[in-house]
Design a protein around this motif. Structure first.
Motif, PDB file in Angstrom:
ATOM      1  N   VAL A  30       8.657 121.953  48.855  1.00  0.00           N
ATOM      2  CA  VAL A  30       7.844 123.157  49.399  1.00  0.00           C
ATOM      3  C   VAL A  30       7.729 123.033  51.047  1.00  0.00           C
ATOM      4  CG1 VAL A  30       6.461 125.002  49.262  1.00  0.00           C
ATOM      5  CG2 VAL A  30       6.965 124.176  47.867  1.00  0.00           C
ATOM      6  N   GLU A  31       6.658 121.364  51.035  1.00  0.00           N
ATOM      7  CA  GLU A  31       6.648 120.974  52.612  1.00  0.00           C
ATOM      8  C   GLU A  31       7.107 121.067  53.285  1.00  0.00           C
ATOM      9  OE1 GLU A  31       1.756 119.635  52.611  1.00  0.00           O
ATOM     10  OE2 GLU A  31       3.358 119.086  51.138  1.00  0.00           O
ATOM     11  N   ALA A  32       8.385 120.030  52.503  1.00  0.00           N
ATOM     12  CA  ALA A  32       9.711 119.631  53.336  1.00  0.00           C
ATOM     13  C   ALA A  32      10.763 121.001  53.726  1.00  0.00           C
ATOM     14  CB  ALA A  32      10.758 118.725  52.159  1.00  0.00           C
ATOM     15  N   GLY A  33      10.185 122.299  53.100  1.00  0.00           N
ATOM     16  CA  GLY A  33      10.839 123.820  53.733  1.00  0.00           C
ATOM     17  C   GLY A  33      11.662 124.026  52.802  1.00  0.00           C
ATOM     18  N   VAL A  34      11.460 123.623  51.320  1.00  0.00           N
ATOM     19  CA  VAL A  34      12.153 125.003  50.170  1.00  0.00           C
ATOM     20  C   VAL A  34      11.367 125.749  49.908  1.00  0.00           C
ATOM     21  CG1 VAL A  34      12.596 124.346  47.712  1.00  0.00           C
ATOM     22  CG2 VAL A  34      12.984 121.897  48.964  1.00  0.00           C
ATOM     23  N   ARG A  35      11.991 126.666  49.552  1.00  0.00           N
ATOM     24  CA  ARG A  35      11.364 128.204  48.928  1.00  0.00           C
ATOM     25  C   ARG A  35      11.532 128.665  48.139  1.00  0.00           C
ATOM     26  NH1 ARG A  35       9.412 126.367  52.678  1.00  0.00           N
ATOM     27  NH2 ARG A  35       9.205 127.367  54.731  1.00  0.00           N
ATOM     28  N   HIS A  36      12.329 127.878  46.510  1.00  0.00           N
ATOM     29  CA  HIS A  36      12.368 128.477  45.212  1.00  0.00           C
ATOM     30  C   HIS A  36      12.002 126.778  44.741  1.00  0.00           C
ATOM     31  CE1 HIS A  36      14.827 129.431  41.676  1.00  0.00           C
ATOM     32  NE2 HIS A  36      14.527 128.122  41.137  1.00  0.00           N
ATOM     33  N   PHE A  37      11.062 127.129  43.983  1.00  0.00           N
ATOM     34  CA  PHE A  37       9.898 126.039  43.010  1.00  0.00           C
ATOM     35  C   PHE A  37      10.221 126.433  41.388  1.00  0.00           C
ATOM     36  CE2 PHE A  37       6.696 127.957  45.019  1.00  0.00           C
ATOM     37  CZ  PHE A  37       6.093 128.218  44.110  1.00  0.00           C
ATOM     38  N   PHE A  68       0.622 126.380  37.339  1.00  0.00           N
ATOM     39  CA  PHE A  68      -0.476 127.595  37.395  1.00  0.00           C
ATOM     40  C   PHE A  68      -0.989 126.671  38.856  1.00  0.00           C
ATOM     41  CE2 PHE A  68      -0.552 128.471  32.871  1.00  0.00           C
ATOM     42  CZ  PHE A  68      -0.304 129.906  33.650  1.00  0.00           C
ATOM     43  N   ALA A  69      -0.931 124.801  38.643  1.00  0.00           N
ATOM     44  CA  ALA A  69      -1.615 124.150  39.614  1.00  0.00           C
ATOM     45  C   ALA A  69      -0.695 123.768  40.354  1.00  0.00           C
ATOM     46  CB  ALA A  69      -0.972 122.691  39.254  1.00  0.00           C
ATOM     47  N   VAL A  70       0.747 124.834  40.979  1.00  0.00           N
ATOM     48  CA  VAL A  70       1.365 124.168  42.125  1.00  0.00           C
ATOM     49  C   VAL A  70       1.861 125.720  42.357  1.00  0.00           C
ATOM     50  CG1 VAL A  70       3.702 125.058  42.666  1.00  0.00           C
ATOM     51  CG2 VAL A  70       3.810 122.988  40.669  1.00  0.00           C
ATOM     52  N   VAL A  71       1.655 127.122  42.281  1.00  0.00           N
ATOM     53  CA  VAL A  71       0.503 128.345  42.419  1.00  0.00           C
ATOM     54  C   VAL A  71      -0.576 127.519  43.491  1.00  0.00           C
ATOM     55  CG1 VAL A  71       0.511 130.196  42.248  1.00  0.00           C
ATOM     56  CG2 VAL A  71       2.058 129.420  41.353  1.00  0.00           C
ATOM     57  N   ALA A  72      -1.650 127.567  42.501  1.00  0.00           N
ATOM     58  CA  ALA A  72      -3.059 127.973  43.179  1.00  0.00           C
ATOM     59  C   ALA A  72      -2.921 126.204  43.999  1.00  0.00           C
ATOM     60  CB  ALA A  72      -3.906 127.107  41.682  1.00  0.00           C
ATOM     61  N   GLY A 113       8.013 135.132  39.779  1.00  0.00           N
ATOM     62  CA  GLY A 113       9.242 136.315  40.115  1.00  0.00           C
ATOM     63  C   GLY A 113      11.027 136.390  39.182  1.00  0.00           C
ATOM     64  N   PHE A 114      10.635 134.860  38.257  1.00  0.00           N
ATOM     65  CA  PHE A 114      11.807 134.853  38.200  1.00  0.00           C
ATOM     66  C   PHE A 114      11.152 133.699  36.468  1.00  0.00           C
ATOM     67  CE2 PHE A 114      13.020 134.606  41.918  1.00  0.00           C
ATOM     68  CZ  PHE A 114      14.575 135.997  41.678  1.00  0.00           C
ATOM     69  N   VAL A 136       9.205 132.117  42.570  1.00  0.00           N
ATOM     70  CA  VAL A 136       8.708 130.964  42.252  1.00  0.00           C
ATOM     71  C   VAL A 136       9.692 131.559  41.011  1.00  0.00           C
ATOM     72  CG1 VAL A 136       6.258 130.923  40.828  1.00  0.00           C
ATOM     73  CG2 VAL A 136       6.147 132.028  42.635  1.00  0.00           C
ATOM     74  N   TYR A 137       9.577 130.539  40.471  1.00  0.00           N
ATOM     75  CA  TYR A 137      10.430 130.541  39.045  1.00  0.00           C
ATOM     76  C   TYR A 137      10.234 129.930  37.439  1.00  0.00           C
ATOM     77  CZ  TYR A 137      15.381 129.860  36.224  1.00  0.00           C
ATOM     78  OH  TYR A 137      16.380 129.880  35.922  1.00  0.00           O
TER      79      TYR A 137
END
Length: 526
Positions: free
Chosen positions: A224-231, A248-252, A39-40, A5-6
């Motif tokens: 993220v649903e396509a497999g990305v792990r860094h947003f 906030f909306a992305v994380v929730a 995280g960042f 989570v950047y």
């Protein structure tokens, strides 16, 4: 499964029009973001922006981050300059952060027209800078500026940018929708095509979306649903033009809707507090209708909703508001039914469930008043006084009785405009006449009333008018006008809002002022 989570509130978010953080502000925002569990934290561009250089210097001794890694942001080396001779690259290392984010051109048109260099030199700039920083012990993220537009224009070259960055040792290659023009299906298709072309896993990629199509959050989730792990995203979606993906909306959405392990335990419930605190630091009013974090995110107006919520709150809430630190609210309007009134009263500590006749009377009064221009959805104090007036032994005592009031406005020869108000009231059996001046008729009336009540109610000295709003409403037949006044009063560590309605703005203000003092004095006795 680990997600990165950047947050780039302090760099990309600070590009919002009218927003300017001081160094102290940036330190405070960083602490709040760490509380939220990101995280960042991208702190800015050291070497290029003096304020950011100072931020990183102070952060080394003043920030004790529990969850986040601080990131310095900068660019690849300049064309034609050796990486170890580039002062901008040196500034990134001098920031002494564990991680560095590099912006690199991923669109050949930008390479040739903006950087004014060759395709090969751009790739060399990326390779040299990433290799140099990794050799110096830094974690490196590469932001592929204009990735999606570049990939549509020349997919082979843009893919080569990604391949070069990863081969040089970049931890993640971040795909940036810099112009914010993508839709979710286009993001998904580009990621699938890129990973197939290069034979790499999507977990090596990141996503950064602007909000020009109002799809930044949706595009991030699609990645993220396509497999990305860094947003990447920003607090409250701050950023240039319409902004960035709201972190906030992305994380929730990822954590609550997809069940993904995004934040450390106990951090998600800090969302509303952190969101509003950052808005306060940015001097931007919180968006009341912001998803998850807004004051209206779980507010219900229609009586049909309230009837269902009375049975089970989750029937009309997509999640439990408390999981993000929010609360459900029932709004009292002309759309309110008995269930709305009952739930709102219960929220205010007044149980009408055992008083069906009172509930009916209150519901009818609210509907009648709302038809005349009153609005209680933003005036809880006035609504509470109304409900209590219908309950045996619960009515708030009126602190005075009005005989009359008068307000004069004088335009003097020197250009000064002075308002003077006189009130004649009865307080505890005593007739009181009080006069005061103010910077307007309402202020003068408020001051005169306080002068008249001060001896009997010394608590009034702790009350102050915090906000005053006026709205002119069209008459029911379009020929007249009704004035609605909202008064926000603060005192004793809390604030409350009251409403007044009348064709005359002074009389409307009087109603709101009387309710404000009545409510405040009653609360002061509790």
């Amino acid at each position: 499964m680990t997600f990165q989570v950047y947050d780039t509130t302090l760099r990309d978010g600070a590009q919002r029009e009218g927003l300017s953080y001081s160094v102290v502000d940036k330190l405070a925002v960083a602490r709040l973001l760490d509380d939220f569990g990101v995280g960042f934290i991208e702190g800015g561009w050291p070497g290029a922006v003096p304020k950011d250089t100072e931020f990183f210097r102070r952060a080394r001794t003043e920030l004790d981050l529990r969850h986040a890694v601080l990131v310095a942001f900068g660019a690849t080396r300049k064309a034609g300059i050796a990486v170890d001779a580039d002062p901008q690259v040196r500034g990134l290392l001098d920031a002494q952060t564990p991680a560095i984010a590099l912006v690199a051109k991923a669109d050949l048109r930008h390479v040739e027209r903006a950087l004014r260099t060759t395709a090969a030199e751009n790739l060399a700039m990326i390779h040299d800078t990433v290799t140099h920083l990794v050799r110096e012990g830094r974690r490196v993220f590469v932001d592929g500026e204009h990735f999606f537009d570049g990939y549509r224009h020349d997919p082979a070259y843009t893919a080569a940018v990604v391949e070069t960055a990863l081969a040089a040792g970049a931890e993640r290659m971040v795909l940036c929708d810099t112009n914010g023009g993508m839709l979710p299906s286009q993001v998904t298709a580009a990621i699938a095509d890129l990973t197939g072309r290069l034979g790499v896993g999507p977990e090596l990629l990141g996503i950064h979306c602007q909000n020009d199509t109002a799809c930044a959050v949706a595009n991030t989730i699609a990645a993220v649903e396509a497999g990305v792990r860094h947003f990447q995203g920003t607090a409250n979606g701050y950023g240039e033009r319409p902004g960035n993906a709201d972190i906030f909306a992305v994380v929730a959405n990822l954590q609550l809707k997809l069940g993904l392990p995004i934040l450390p335990e106990g951090c998600l419930e800090q969302m509303v507090r952190v969101s509003h605190a950052i808005a306060e630091i940015a001097n931007i009013a919180p968006d009341t209708h912001q998803a998850y974090a807004g004051a209206a995110a779980f507010a219900h107006k229609a009586g049909l909703h309230a009837s269902a919520i009375k049975v089970d709150p989750l029937l009309y809430n997509h999640v439990d508001p408390s999981v993000v630190g929010n609360d459900m609210r029932i709004l009292v309007t002309e759309m309110a039914g008995r269930a709305s009134i009952e739930l709102k009263s219960r929220e205010l500590g007044l149980d009408l469930a055992g008083h069906p006749e009172t509930l009916s009377r209150v519901t009818k009064r609210v509907k009648d008043l709302e038809a005349g221009g009153w609005s209680f959805e933003a005036a809880d104090a006035s609504f509470e006084l109304l409900v209590r007036s219908e309950l045996p032994d619960r009515a708030a005592p009126r602190p005075f009785a009005l005989e009359s009031y008068r307000v004069l406005v004088e335009h003097r020869e020197d250009g000064a405009v002075v308002s003077e108000a006189t009130v004649k009231i009865r307080v505890r059996g005593e007739r009181v006449i009080a006069t005061a001046e103010g910077n307007g008729p309402v202020n003068a009336l408020d001051e005169a009333l306080r002068v008249g009540l001060a001896r009997h109610y010394p608590e009034l000295r702790d009350f102050e008018l915090a906000d005053y709003k006026v709205r002119i409403l069209e008459g029911s037949h379009g020929t007249g006008a009704v004035t609605r006044v909202l008064v926000e009063t603060a005192g004793a560590g809390r604030d409350w809002t009251t409403v007044g309605v009348h064709p005359n703005v002074v009389e409307a203000s009087w109603h709101a002022l009387v309710d404000a003092l009545t409510y405040g004095l009653d609360r002061a006795r509790v």
